[in-house]
Design an enzyme around this catalytic site. Sequence first.
Site, PDB file in Angstrom:
ATOM      1  CB  ILE A  42      -0.968   0.011   1.207  1.00 45.12           C
ATOM      2  CG1 ILE A  42      -1.929   1.210   1.107  1.00 45.12           C
ATOM      3  CG2 ILE A  42      -0.223  -0.003   2.525  1.00 45.12           C
ATOM      4  CD1 ILE A  42      -3.065   1.171   2.086  1.00 45.12           C
ATOM      5  CG  LEU A  43       3.273   4.319  -2.520  1.00 49.26           C
ATOM      6  CD1 LEU A  43       4.182   4.778  -1.386  1.00 49.26           C
ATOM      7  CD2 LEU A  43       4.096   3.990  -3.764  1.00 49.26           C
ATOM      8  CB  VAL A  44      -0.565   7.637   0.093  1.00 43.83           C
ATOM      9  CG1 VAL A  44      -0.938   9.061  -0.300  1.00 43.83           C
ATOM     10  CG2 VAL A  44      -1.818   6.841   0.428  1.00 43.83           C
ATOM     11  CD  GLN A 103       3.791   9.632   1.983  1.00 46.64           C
ATOM     12  OE1 GLN A 103       4.497  10.138   2.853  1.00 46.64           O
ATOM     13  NE2 GLN A 103       4.210   8.620   1.225  1.00 46.64           N
ATOM     14  CE  LYS A 155      -1.531  17.394   0.995  1.00 44.01           C
ATOM     15  NZ  LYS A 155      -1.464  17.988  -0.370  1.00 44.01           N
ATOM     16  N   GLY A 156      -5.087  12.175   4.797  1.00 42.92           N
ATOM     17  CA  GLY A 156      -6.235  11.306   5.016  1.00 42.92           C
ATOM     18  C   GLY A 156      -6.519  10.323   3.911  1.00 42.92           C
ATOM     19  CD  GLU A 194       3.533 -10.188   2.721  1.00 43.81           C
ATOM     20  OE1 GLU A 194       4.557 -10.872   2.601  1.00 43.81           O
ATOM     21  OE2 GLU A 194       2.826  -9.851   1.755  1.00 43.81           O
TER      22      GLU A 194
END
Length: 458
Positions: free
Chosen positions: A251-253, A258, A260-261, A285
Amino acid sequence: MGTKNSSSDLVSESRKRRCIKDPVVDSGVVPDECIKIYLVSSKEEVDSVDISPLQDLDLNQFFEEDDKIYGYTELKITIWVSTISFHAYADISFQKKSDGGKGITDLKFCLQKIFGENLIDNKDDFNQTFSTEIGFVKSVVSNGEVLKQNSHGAHGSKKSVSEGDLSDVEVIRIVDIMSVGTLYSRLVPFVLLLIDGSNPIDITDPCWEIFVIVKKKRDEEVDNHVQLLGLAALYRFFHYPNSSRLRLGQILVLPPYQKKGYCRFLLNALTEFAHSEDLYDLTIEEPLDSIQYIRTCIDIERLLAFEPIKTALNSTVLRLKHENLSKKSESSYFGPPPSVTEEVRKSLKINKKQFLQCWEVLTYISLIEGGGDKYMENYKTVISDRVRADIIGKECGNRKKVIDIETEFDEEMSFVMFNGPGNPVEENEKGQEEQMRELVEERMRVIESIAAKVSNSN
């Protein structure tokens, strides 16, 4: 018999010795010190002094066997990565090349380890991608499945994301295999650089599912421009006899979006998806502490509204208020009943391990709301027993023990080691207790922080 050297020969030899210099040893350059990577959303941002480079990247792993660059003097590498098309361009400058015994590092080869075919050689060609590739993300997600969140999930997201931002944000499940391959291949550099210890997934494996979070942007020149904010890769496992489990592998924003919800928004959508698909459960994981924190906050809000756990929770809190755990020689169980754990898994898709961590927070919240500050010592004892069981094992008395035995061989090698009850050396025991105390304090800080976060959002 040897001959004497003349004075002219001695002078010549001396001059030769003065002309011989010690070889210059190239100690190499650490990539993290000479490489700066910038994310840019327009060609105007390229070379801009108003943007900051990405921080805390581990670039050393992509260079040579000892993580260094050799053969360059005053080396500087500036890399721009487009958040529109996810292509990259590297500007490389240096004073000179010189082989100091370690060879000369092939910079292009090393950079291609990270960016692959996304690396563009010409700066003008890179700048053109901001216009020619403006519709890339929109075309990839156009045939995807937009995930719908229920009212609770949307409400939880609005606490972190403003109303205006939220109205333009969507989480989309990409179902077309060609679209998955095209998008993920361009996002591999972000996976390598921004997700600790990650490797690219095998997109040809149909069990992998890709979800993206996007934002629709108003653009005068381009109709409905879509900006990619982040992605999640989940693996679907078969669960006997007729169900599936979903595990979040990546998972990556992206850094500009980042804090900022959006990560919470994405996790909420994945949770609702697991519920709508009636999966066995949803797991993560090896989650980072930051992801685990957000996940627990989301699950706590859902559990607080889940009626079946209230009776069991009230019973646990009542016991904590009336029992004196400091006088008990053995730890008591203050976790949820198995029937409640199973009901939570079925209805909320929260697995047992995650629910047990949430239960600690729920118990703490219930104690505080009931004016239970004076019962906090009992609660800390419960947390200490839980940490001890996790770290040492439930059978805390079982330890490795060394016993000397008689032998006809070397006396220094005559011993046997086995697992069994026994007392450790006093010094080791003190160190272990100190570490245990620190772990309990850290766990208490996390619990208190989550409880405060949830209370403020309600």
